[in-house]
Write a protein that holds these residues in place. Structure first.
Motif, PDB file in Angstrom:
ATOM      1  N   VAL A  26       0.864  -1.182   0.000  1.00  0.00           N
ATOM      2  CA  VAL A  26       0.000   0.000   0.000  1.00  0.00           C
ATOM      3  C   VAL A  26       0.900   1.231   0.000  1.00  0.00           C
ATOM      4  CG1 VAL A  26      -1.824   1.248   1.202  1.00  0.00           C
ATOM      5  CG2 VAL A  26      -1.747  -1.259   1.321  1.00  0.00           C
ATOM      6  N   VAL A  27       0.739   2.087  -0.995  1.00  0.00           N
ATOM      7  CA  VAL A  27       1.529   3.312  -1.101  1.00  0.00           C
ATOM      8  C   VAL A  27       0.587   4.501  -0.968  1.00  0.00           C
ATOM      9  CG1 VAL A  27       3.141   4.645  -2.496  1.00  0.00           C
ATOM     10  CG2 VAL A  27       3.166   2.147  -2.623  1.00  0.00           C
ATOM     11  N   ALA A  28       0.818   5.334   0.047  1.00  0.00           N
ATOM     12  CA  ALA A  28      -0.068   6.467   0.334  1.00  0.00           C
ATOM     13  C   ALA A  28       0.503   7.748  -0.259  1.00  0.00           C
ATOM     14  CB  ALA A  28      -0.242   6.632   1.837  1.00  0.00           C
ATOM     15  N   ARG A  29      -0.407   8.602  -0.763  1.00  0.00           N
ATOM     16  CA  ARG A  29       0.002   9.907  -1.298  1.00  0.00           C
ATOM     17  C   ARG A  29      -1.211  10.819  -1.343  1.00  0.00           C
ATOM     18  NH1 ARG A  29       0.376  12.188  -6.727  1.00  0.00           N
ATOM     19  NH2 ARG A  29       1.883  13.887  -6.701  1.00  0.00           N
ATOM     20  N   ASP A  30      -1.086  12.035  -0.802  1.00  0.00           N
ATOM     21  CA  ASP A  30      -2.124  13.068  -0.882  1.00  0.00           C
ATOM     22  C   ASP A  30      -3.482  12.567  -0.387  1.00  0.00           C
ATOM     23  OD1 ASP A  30      -0.279  14.820  -1.955  1.00  0.00           O
ATOM     24  OD2 ASP A  30      -0.809  14.362  -4.031  1.00  0.00           O
ATOM     25  N   GLY A  31      -3.489  11.844   0.720  1.00  0.00           N
ATOM     26  CA  GLY A  31      -4.737  11.374   1.288  1.00  0.00           C
ATOM     27  C   GLY A  31      -5.363  10.204   0.558  1.00  0.00           C
ATOM     28  N   ASP A  32      -4.708   9.703  -0.472  1.00  0.00           N
ATOM     29  CA  ASP A  32      -5.200   8.560  -1.233  1.00  0.00           C
ATOM     30  C   ASP A  32      -4.170   7.447  -1.138  1.00  0.00           C
ATOM     31  OD1 ASP A  32      -6.790   7.012  -2.860  1.00  0.00           O
ATOM     32  OD2 ASP A  32      -6.581   8.266  -4.648  1.00  0.00           O
ATOM     33  N   ARG A  33      -4.455   6.291  -1.722  1.00  0.00           N
ATOM     34  CA  ARG A  33      -3.476   5.219  -1.690  1.00  0.00           C
ATOM     35  C   ARG A  33      -3.613   4.327  -2.912  1.00  0.00           C
ATOM     36  NH1 ARG A  33      -7.185   4.008   2.572  1.00  0.00           N
ATOM     37  NH2 ARG A  33      -8.276   2.026   2.296  1.00  0.00           N
ATOM     38  N   ALA A  34      -2.496   3.786  -3.354  1.00  0.00           N
ATOM     39  CA  ALA A  34      -2.461   2.762  -4.388  1.00  0.00           C
ATOM     40  C   ALA A  34      -2.241   1.422  -3.702  1.00  0.00           C
ATOM     41  CB  ALA A  34      -1.331   3.038  -5.377  1.00  0.00           C
ATOM     42  N   ILE A  35      -2.913   0.388  -4.198  1.00  0.00           N
ATOM     43  CA  ILE A  35      -2.854  -0.931  -3.572  1.00  0.00           C
ATOM     44  C   ILE A  35      -2.452  -1.950  -4.627  1.00  0.00           C
ATOM     45  CG2 ILE A  35      -4.145  -2.678  -2.281  1.00  0.00           C
ATOM     46  CD1 ILE A  35      -6.098  -0.424  -1.487  1.00  0.00           C
ATOM     47  N   LEU A  36      -1.353  -2.651  -4.367  1.00  0.00           N
ATOM     48  CA  LEU A  36      -0.862  -3.697  -5.263  1.00  0.00           C
ATOM     49  C   LEU A  36      -0.913  -5.022  -4.513  1.00  0.00           C
ATOM     50  CD1 LEU A  36       2.304  -1.843  -6.625  1.00  0.00           C
ATOM     51  CD2 LEU A  36       0.062  -1.994  -7.712  1.00  0.00           C
ATOM     52  N   THR A  37      -1.592  -6.027  -5.081  1.00  0.00           N
ATOM     53  CA  THR A  37      -1.746  -7.309  -4.408  1.00  0.00           C
ATOM     54  C   THR A  37      -1.353  -8.445  -5.336  1.00  0.00           C
ATOM     55  OG1 THR A  37      -3.539  -6.527  -2.975  1.00  0.00           O
ATOM     56  CG2 THR A  37      -3.413  -8.898  -3.340  1.00  0.00           C
ATOM     57  N   SER A  38      -0.513  -9.347  -4.836  1.00  0.00           N
ATOM     58  CA  SER A  38      -0.255 -10.611  -5.529  1.00  0.00           C
ATOM     59  C   SER A  38      -1.248 -11.630  -4.988  1.00  0.00           C
ATOM     60  CB  SER A  38       1.183 -11.081  -5.294  1.00  0.00           C
ATOM     61  OG  SER A  38       1.411 -11.345  -3.920  1.00  0.00           O
ATOM     62  N   SER A  39      -1.970 -12.305  -5.884  1.00  0.00           N
ATOM     63  CA  SER A  39      -3.148 -13.054  -5.451  1.00  0.00           C
ATOM     64  C   SER A  39      -2.833 -14.331  -4.679  1.00  0.00           C
ATOM     65  CB  SER A  39      -4.039 -13.366  -6.651  1.00  0.00           C
ATOM     66  OG  SER A  39      -3.337 -14.139  -7.597  1.00  0.00           O
ATOM     67  N   GLY A  40      -1.719 -14.984  -4.978  1.00  0.00           N
ATOM     68  CA  GLY A  40      -1.352 -16.179  -4.214  1.00  0.00           C
ATOM     69  C   GLY A  40      -2.495 -17.175  -4.100  1.00  0.00           C
ATOM     70  N   THR A  41      -2.894 -17.471  -2.863  1.00  0.00           N
ATOM     71  CA  THR A  41      -3.938 -18.467  -2.611  1.00  0.00           C
ATOM     72  C   THR A  41      -5.349 -17.967  -2.863  1.00  0.00           C
ATOM     73  OG1 THR A  41      -4.022 -17.814  -0.280  1.00  0.00           O
ATOM     74  CG2 THR A  41      -2.552 -19.648  -0.851  1.00  0.00           C
ATOM     75  N   LEU A  42      -5.526 -16.680  -3.150  1.00  0.00           N
ATOM     76  CA  LEU A  42      -6.878 -16.134  -3.251  1.00  0.00           C
ATOM     77  C   LEU A  42      -7.714 -16.833  -4.327  1.00  0.00           C
ATOM     78  CD1 LEU A  42      -6.171 -12.305  -2.887  1.00  0.00           C
ATOM     79  CD2 LEU A  42      -7.162 -13.841  -1.181  1.00  0.00           C
ATOM     80  N   ALA A  43      -7.120 -17.072  -5.501  1.00  0.00           N
ATOM     81  CA  ALA A  43      -7.885 -17.675  -6.589  1.00  0.00           C
ATOM     82  C   ALA A  43      -8.284 -19.111  -6.289  1.00  0.00           C
ATOM     83  CB  ALA A  43      -7.092 -17.611  -7.889  1.00  0.00           C
ATOM     84  N   ALA A  44      -7.520 -19.776  -5.416  1.00  0.00           N
ATOM     85  CA  ALA A  44      -7.817 -21.170  -5.077  1.00  0.00           C
ATOM     86  C   ALA A  44      -8.778 -21.304  -3.908  1.00  0.00           C
ATOM     87  CB  ALA A  44      -6.510 -21.911  -4.755  1.00  0.00           C
ATOM     88  N   THR A  45      -9.017 -20.219  -3.177  1.00  0.00           N
ATOM     89  CA  THR A  45      -9.901 -20.277  -2.013  1.00  0.00           C
ATOM     90  C   THR A  45     -11.340 -20.514  -2.476  1.00  0.00           C
ATOM     91  OG1 THR A  45      -8.467 -18.731  -0.839  1.00  0.00           O
ATOM     92  CG2 THR A  45     -10.685 -19.057   0.028  1.00  0.00           C
ATOM     93  N   GLY A  46     -11.975 -21.524  -1.879  1.00  0.00           N
ATOM     94  CA  GLY A  46     -13.318 -21.887  -2.320  1.00  0.00           C
ATOM     95  C   GLY A  46     -14.180 -22.388  -1.183  1.00  0.00           C
ATOM     96  N   PRO A  47     -15.336 -22.952  -1.507  1.00  0.00           N
ATOM     97  CA  PRO A  47     -16.280 -23.376  -0.467  1.00  0.00           C
ATOM     98  C   PRO A  47     -15.733 -24.456   0.450  1.00  0.00           C
ATOM     99  CG  PRO A  47     -16.953 -24.181  -2.636  1.00  0.00           C
ATOM    100  CD  PRO A  47     -15.872 -23.190  -2.864  1.00  0.00           C
ATOM    101  N   ALA A  48     -14.806 -25.271  -0.036  1.00  0.00           N
ATOM    102  CA  ALA A  48     -14.230 -26.312   0.815  1.00  0.00           C
ATOM    103  C   ALA A  48     -13.425 -25.731   1.968  1.00  0.00           C
ATOM    104  CB  ALA A  48     -13.346 -27.245  -0.018  1.00  0.00           C
TER     105      ALA A  48
END
Length: 317
Positions: free
Chosen positions: A102-124
């Protein structure tokens, strides 16, 4: 059957590296830029909400997935240290834990995320026993986990069939599509929708120009819509009545996770039986107080702190 938890949170958990504020645009070309602060902390909307609710005194568990790596162990330890049950936070043997910068500037922020396990997360990754024995089920970061998103209507339906209430914070859609068909399906099983103002406008469609109008449109699809509106506070729309609460006057050090702390406050207030207006005010206080420190969890208030802030804020109106 007795309730195992007051709150089951479903979704993302990862380390955040929060840097800033920058005093000029982010530069490429191998330039090195210096910022006054940097912190490695627990991130992920679900994780921050879970921690905030535990700080407010609820019995909280989180369901999701991290990697078998140092980042995953950091996440698990940080959640446990804040009183969140991580039994249902699975460990993926192959995929890495997501990471966010998370990079903050002028009261706002840019967010960069590497998804890793997120795409595999499911109902199980969500134990049915906990869906059926929790008082409330909250889902976060809908658009980051497509497998989980596809199953979420069924998961929330199961929870509601066993007496639980449900809530959803979609957070941002990185693809910018806001998939109206899938959103309609999950909203039909959602008791409380918790977007920020920009998300409410996107979810409601381009015809909505103001957060209140967007909230009304979304409330027409079933849920109570509670919109976080930054310095303007918050509003709740049940399809008929609009309620408003203003935020606290604080000097924010970092707004990362403020919306997730708001979510925790609203759910905790509802589960403790506060009337709608008081619940909205307490949630707004939780969001505001969380900005007192860098990162999303270190300044989250206790229940007594939040109540005291609401009382003080009312006295100064």
């Amino acid at each position: 059957m007795p309730h195992t938890f007051d709150l089951l949170v479903i979704g993302d958990a990862n380390p955040d590296v929060v840097l800033g504020p920058l005093d000029e645009p982010l530069a490429f070309g191998q330039r090195e830029q210096l910022v006054p602060t940097g912190v490695l902390t627990l991130g992920g909307s679900a994780a921050i909400t879970a921690c905030g609710a535990a700080k407010l005194g609820l019995r909280v568990a989180i369901a999701g997935r991290v990697g078998d790596d140092d980042a995953g162990r950091f996440v698990r330890a940080a959640l446990q240290a804040r009183g969140v049950d991580t039994t249902a936070l699975g460990t993926d043997p192959d995929l890495p834990t997501p990471l966010t910068a998370v990079v903050a500037r002028d009261g706002d922020r840019a967010i960069l995320t590497s998804s890793g396990t997120l795409a595999a997360t499911g109902p199980a990754d969500v134990p049915e026993e906990w869906l059926t024995t929790s008082r409330h089920v909250h889902a976060a970061s809908y658009f980051l986990m497509p497998k989980l998103a596809a199953a979420l209507p069924d998961l929330l339906r199961t929870a509601r069939a066993h007496g639980a209430t449900t809530s959803l914070d979609t957070n941002d859609d990185p693809a910018g599509r806001w998939d109206p068909d899938s959103i309609a399906a999950v909203l039909s099983e959602t008791d409380i929708l918790l977007p920020n103002a920009q998300e409410a406008l996107a979810l409601a469609g381009q015809a909505s120009k103001e957060p209140e109008e967007a909230a009304g449109r979304l409330a027409g699809r079933g849920p109570l819509v509670v919109v976080k509106d930054g310095a303007r506070g918050a509003l709740a729309h049940d399809g008929r009545t609009v309620r408003r609460a203003r935020g606290l006057t604080v000097r924010p050090r970092d707004t990362v996770g403020a919306g997730d702390s708001f979510d925790a406050g609203y759910v905790a207030a509802v589960l403790r039986g506060l009337p709608p207006r008081e619940a909205l005010a307490l949630a707004a206080a939780c969001g505001s107080l969380s900005t007192r420190a860098h990162g999303g969890t270190d300044a989250q208030p206790t229940w007594d702190e939040a109540l005291a802030a609401v009382t003080h804020n009312g006295e100064n109106e």
